[in-house]
Design a protein around this motif. Structure first.
Motif, mmCIF file in Angstrom:
data_model
loop_
_atom_site.group_PDB
_atom_site.id
_atom_site.type_symbol
_atom_site.label_atom_id
_atom_site.label_comp_id
_atom_site.label_asym_id
_atom_site.label_seq_id
_atom_site.Cartn_x
_atom_site.Cartn_y
_atom_site.Cartn_z
ATOM 1 N N GLU A 1 0.834 -1.201 0.000
ATOM 2 C CA GLU A 1 0.000 0.000 0.000
ATOM 3 C C GLU A 1 0.873 1.256 0.000
ATOM 4 O OE1 GLU A 1 -2.759 -0.133 3.219
ATOM 5 O OE2 GLU A 1 -3.684 -1.971 2.509
ATOM 6 N N ASN A 2 0.565 2.153 -0.923
ATOM 7 C CA ASN A 2 1.245 3.442 -1.001
ATOM 8 C C ASN A 2 0.476 4.293 -1.997
ATOM 9 O OD1 ASN A 2 3.132 5.595 -1.692
ATOM 10 N ND2 ASN A 2 4.658 4.368 -0.596
ATOM 11 N N ASN A 3 0.329 5.565 -1.727
ATOM 12 C CA ASN A 3 -0.449 6.413 -2.632
ATOM 13 C C ASN A 3 0.250 6.695 -3.956
ATOM 14 O OD1 ASN A 3 1.459 8.203 -1.773
ATOM 15 N ND2 ASN A 3 0.034 9.608 -0.777
ATOM 16 N N LYS A 4 1.484 6.238 -4.119
ATOM 17 C CA LYS A 4 2.169 6.418 -5.403
ATOM 18 C C LYS A 4 1.683 5.429 -6.471
ATOM 19 C CE LYS A 4 6.172 3.552 -4.257
ATOM 20 N NZ LYS A 4 7.612 3.539 -4.066
ATOM 21 N N TYR A 5 0.957 4.391 -6.061
ATOM 22 C CA TYR A 5 0.452 3.396 -6.998
ATOM 23 C C TYR A 5 -0.984 3.724 -7.388
ATOM 24 C CZ TYR A 5 4.266 0.763 -4.821
ATOM 25 O OH TYR A 5 5.472 0.378 -4.320
ATOM 26 N N ASN B 1 -3.727 2.950 -5.055
ATOM 27 C CA ASN B 1 -2.960 2.987 -3.802
ATOM 28 C C ASN B 1 -2.385 1.636 -3.379
ATOM 29 O OD1 ASN B 1 -3.429 5.787 -3.471
ATOM 30 N ND2 ASN B 1 -5.449 5.312 -2.651
ATOM 31 N N THR B 2 -2.315 0.691 -4.293
ATOM 32 C CA THR B 2 -1.792 -0.642 -3.972
ATOM 33 C C THR B 2 -1.085 -1.249 -5.172
ATOM 34 O OG1 THR B 2 -3.648 -1.024 -2.459
ATOM 35 C CG2 THR B 2 -2.398 -2.949 -3.118
ATOM 36 N N VAL C 1 9.753 -1.759 -1.359
ATOM 37 C CA VAL C 1 9.482 -0.864 -0.239
ATOM 38 C C VAL C 1 10.704 -0.024 0.121
ATOM 39 C CG1 VAL C 1 8.925 -0.806 2.233
ATOM 40 C CG2 VAL C 1 7.625 -2.281 0.692
ATOM 41 N N ASP D 1 12.374 1.278 -3.870
ATOM 42 C CA ASP D 1 11.492 1.717 -4.946
ATOM 43 C C ASP D 1 11.829 1.016 -6.267
ATOM 44 O OD1 ASP D 1 9.261 3.207 -5.631
ATOM 45 O OD2 ASP D 1 10.457 4.850 -6.417
#
Length: 121
Positions: free
Chosen positions: A66-70, A73-74, A108, A111
């Motif tokens: 999970e990360n808002n860069k994707y 968000n996943t 993670v 990157d």
């Protein structure tokens, strides 16, 4: 072990088998009916999942980062091993978990997204 697989969630097409080596063991046609059991919801990730079919079984290690860069968000992907039906999977599961965890850590901490062109097949 009959084959190694890599699947990922495509935001437009859903779960997709990106690689299978050798390619004739599990094809995209074989993958389609079991896709929802390979790329799973977050609550079932980070554990080895076994899908048994007539001639073989697929061990899968789904991961959701999970990360808002994707998109959505996943980042969801899974490595898998195809084994003969009834083969003992214990040690294969441990190796699969190590591979999945390694790629999860790469993404993670560094990157380093899995690029499809990095696979030799």
């Amino acid at each position: 072990m009959l084959a190694v697989t890599y699947a990922e969630f495509d935001n437009h097409a859903g779960p997709q088998l990106r690689y299978s080596y050798p390619p004739d063991v599990i094809t995209k046609d074989h993958f389609e009916p079991i896709a929802d059991y390979v790329i799973l919801g977050k609550h079932l990730c980070d554990r080895v999942i076994t899908v048994k079919l007539e001639k073989w079984q697929l061990l899968s290690y789904p991961i959701a980062i999970e990360n808002n860069k994707y998109d959505r968000n996943t980042l969801s992907f899974a490595f898998g091993f195809v084994l003969s039906f009834g083969a003992k999977s214990g040690d294969y599961g441990k190796v699969l978990k190590n591979i999945g965890s390694f790629f999860q850590d790469l993404e993670v901490t560094n990157d380093v997204k899995i690029h499809l062109d990095c696979f030799p097949f």
